[in-house]
Design a protein around this motif. Structure first.
Motif, PDB file in Angstrom:
ATOM      1  N   MET A   1     -21.167   8.880 -28.335  1.00 32.03           N
ATOM      2  CA  MET A   1     -20.947   9.417 -27.012  1.00 32.03           C
ATOM      3  C   MET A   1     -19.611  10.154 -26.959  1.00 32.03           C
ATOM      4  N   PHE A   2     -19.542  11.071 -26.030  1.00 34.84           N
ATOM      5  CA  PHE A   2     -18.322  11.839 -25.820  1.00 34.84           C
ATOM      6  C   PHE A   2     -17.853  11.614 -24.385  1.00 34.84           C
ATOM      7  N   ASP A   3     -16.582  11.863 -24.152  1.00 32.24           N
ATOM      8  CA  ASP A   3     -16.055  11.688 -22.805  1.00 32.24           C
ATOM      9  C   ASP A   3     -15.294  12.931 -22.361  1.00 32.24           C
ATOM     10  N   ALA A   4     -14.681  12.840 -21.188  1.00 29.14           N
ATOM     11  CA  ALA A   4     -13.956  13.979 -20.623  1.00 29.14           C
ATOM     12  C   ALA A   4     -12.790  14.403 -21.517  1.00 29.14           C
ATOM     13  N   THR A   5     -12.204  13.455 -22.226  1.00 29.86           N
ATOM     14  CA  THR A   5     -11.102  13.788 -23.137  1.00 29.86           C
ATOM     15  C   THR A   5     -11.610  14.644 -24.293  1.00 29.86           C
ATOM     16  N   ASP A   6     -12.763  14.287 -24.846  1.00 30.43           N
ATOM     17  CA  ASP A   6     -13.362  15.110 -25.902  1.00 30.43           C
ATOM     18  C   ASP A   6     -13.653  16.521 -25.375  1.00 30.43           C
ATOM     19  N   GLN A   7     -14.168  16.594 -24.163  1.00 26.86           N
ATOM     20  CA  GLN A   7     -14.462  17.898 -23.567  1.00 26.86           C
ATOM     21  C   GLN A   7     -13.192  18.728 -23.441  1.00 26.86           C
ATOM     22  N   ARG A   8     -12.135  18.117 -22.979  1.00 33.12           N
ATOM     23  CA  ARG A   8     -10.860  18.838 -22.800  1.00 33.12           C
ATOM     24  C   ARG A   8     -10.313  19.290 -24.153  1.00 33.12           C
ATOM     25  N   ILE A   9     -10.407  18.447 -25.161  1.00 29.43           N
ATOM     26  CA  ILE A   9      -9.962  18.831 -26.506  1.00 29.43           C
ATOM     27  C   ILE A   9     -10.735  20.058 -26.975  1.00 29.43           C
ATOM     28  N   LEU A  10     -12.043  20.054 -26.764  1.00 36.79           N
ATOM     29  CA  LEU A  10     -12.860  21.201 -27.165  1.00 36.79           C
ATOM     30  C   LEU A  10     -12.475  22.462 -26.408  1.00 36.79           C
ATOM     31  N   GLU A  11     -12.202  22.335 -25.118  1.00 40.33           N
ATOM     32  CA  GLU A  11     -11.772  23.507 -24.345  1.00 40.33           C
ATOM     33  C   GLU A  11     -10.500  24.104 -24.931  1.00 40.33           C
ATOM     34  N   ILE A  12      -9.557  23.258 -25.256  1.00 39.54           N
ATOM     35  CA  ILE A  12      -8.277  23.716 -25.809  1.00 39.54           C
ATOM     36  C   ILE A  12      -8.493  24.382 -27.168  1.00 39.54           C
ATOM     37  N   LEU A  13      -9.236  23.732 -28.044  1.00 32.26           N
ATOM     38  CA  LEU A  13      -9.446  24.286 -29.390  1.00 32.26           C
ATOM     39  C   LEU A  13     -10.254  25.580 -29.368  1.00 32.26           C
ATOM     40  N   GLN A  14     -11.147  25.726 -28.389  1.00 32.57           N
ATOM     41  CA  GLN A  14     -11.896  26.981 -28.297  1.00 32.57           C
ATOM     42  C   GLN A  14     -10.990  28.131 -27.865  1.00 32.57           C
ATOM     43  N   ARG A  15      -9.962  27.818 -27.112  1.00 34.90           N
ATOM     44  CA  ARG A  15      -8.995  28.843 -26.706  1.00 34.90           C
ATOM     45  C   ARG A  15      -8.073  29.219 -27.859  1.00 34.90           C
ATOM     46  N   ASP A  16      -7.665  28.202 -28.638  1.00 36.83           N
ATOM     47  CA  ASP A  16      -6.728  28.433 -29.737  1.00 36.83           C
ATOM     48  C   ASP A  16      -6.872  27.309 -30.761  1.00 36.83           C
ATOM     49  N   ALA A  17      -7.544  27.612 -31.869  1.00 36.55           N
ATOM     50  CA  ALA A  17      -7.800  26.603 -32.902  1.00 36.55           C
ATOM     51  C   ALA A  17      -6.531  26.185 -33.634  1.00 36.55           C
ATOM     52  N   ASP A  18      -5.456  26.961 -33.507  1.00 38.98           N
ATOM     53  CA  ASP A  18      -4.193  26.625 -34.148  1.00 38.98           C
ATOM     54  C   ASP A  18      -3.247  25.850 -33.231  1.00 38.98           C
ATOM     55  N   TYR A  19      -3.713  25.515 -32.045  1.00 39.15           N
ATOM     56  CA  TYR A  19      -2.889  24.781 -31.097  1.00 39.15           C
ATOM     57  C   TYR A  19      -2.456  23.474 -31.754  1.00 39.15           C
ATOM     58  N   PRO A  20      -1.181  23.141 -31.736  1.00 40.69           N
ATOM     59  CA  PRO A  20      -0.709  21.927 -32.417  1.00 40.69           C
ATOM     60  C   PRO A  20      -1.327  20.654 -31.831  1.00 40.69           C
ATOM     61  N   VAL A  21      -1.684  19.738 -32.701  1.00 33.74           N
ATOM     62  CA  VAL A  21      -2.294  18.477 -32.288  1.00 33.74           C
ATOM     63  C   VAL A  21      -1.383  17.741 -31.304  1.00 33.74           C
TER      64      VAL A  21
END
Length: 161
Positions: A1-21
């Motif tokens: 299962m995934f949650d809202a945090t996973d969704q937010r992580i995906l939103e960020i990475l789709q904008r910029d895959a090099d965004y620092p962890v």
């Protein structure tokens, strides 16, 4: 299962895959290690397929986008395999889809100019038979994104957007 945090992580990475962890972790309210683990899990599950760089078509001298609708002359495995090979081997074809309806396939092609498109077209028809080929040249790119909506990612909350 995934949650809202996973969704937010995906939103960020789709904008910029090099965004620092560390910055992703801060934005989603996690520490760095748990955030990194979530990203790894998304990769392992195939939700994150790969990280790529987006090239500006005009600056790469590929200002022309052509969409080609193709009708197959017959629906058989041999023709489909040959068509798939043609699509894979033609670097100007950047997207290809099998469709329902009157058009069997649609291809997205990027080229420098109409002369180069004509060469691609001639290579295609020299290799394979088509019932119909319809080309449309894009006049304006009104929206381009590789980001997909993440609100549909299966969550445990039963929430709908």
């Amino acid at each position: 299962m995934f949650d809202a945090t996973d969704q937010r992580i995906l939103e960020i990475l789709q904008r910029d895959a090099d965004y620092p962890v560390a910055r992703i972790a801060e934005e989603v309210g996690l520490s760095k290690t748990p955030c990194w683990r979530r990203i790894r899990r998304l990769e392992e599950l195939g939700v994150l397929r790969r990280r790529v760089a987006l090239v500006d078509h005009a600056k790469a001298n590929l200002p022309m986008t052509v969409f080609i609708g193709v009708k197959a002359p017959r629906h058989e495995v041999q023709w489909l395999d040959a068509f798939k090979a043609l699509v894979e081997e033609t670097e100007e074809i950047v997207e290809a889809y099998r469709l329902t309806g009157r058009t069997d396939y649609i291809l997205k092609i990027v080229v420098p100019d109409i002369a180069r498109y004509d060469l691609v077209y001639k290579r295609m028809i020299a290799r394979l038979e088509f019932s119909e080929v319809n080309s449309s040249i894009a006049m304006e790119e009104m929206k381009f994104t590789t980001a997909v909506p993440v609100k549909y990612l299966a969550t445990g909350g039963g929430e709908e957007g």
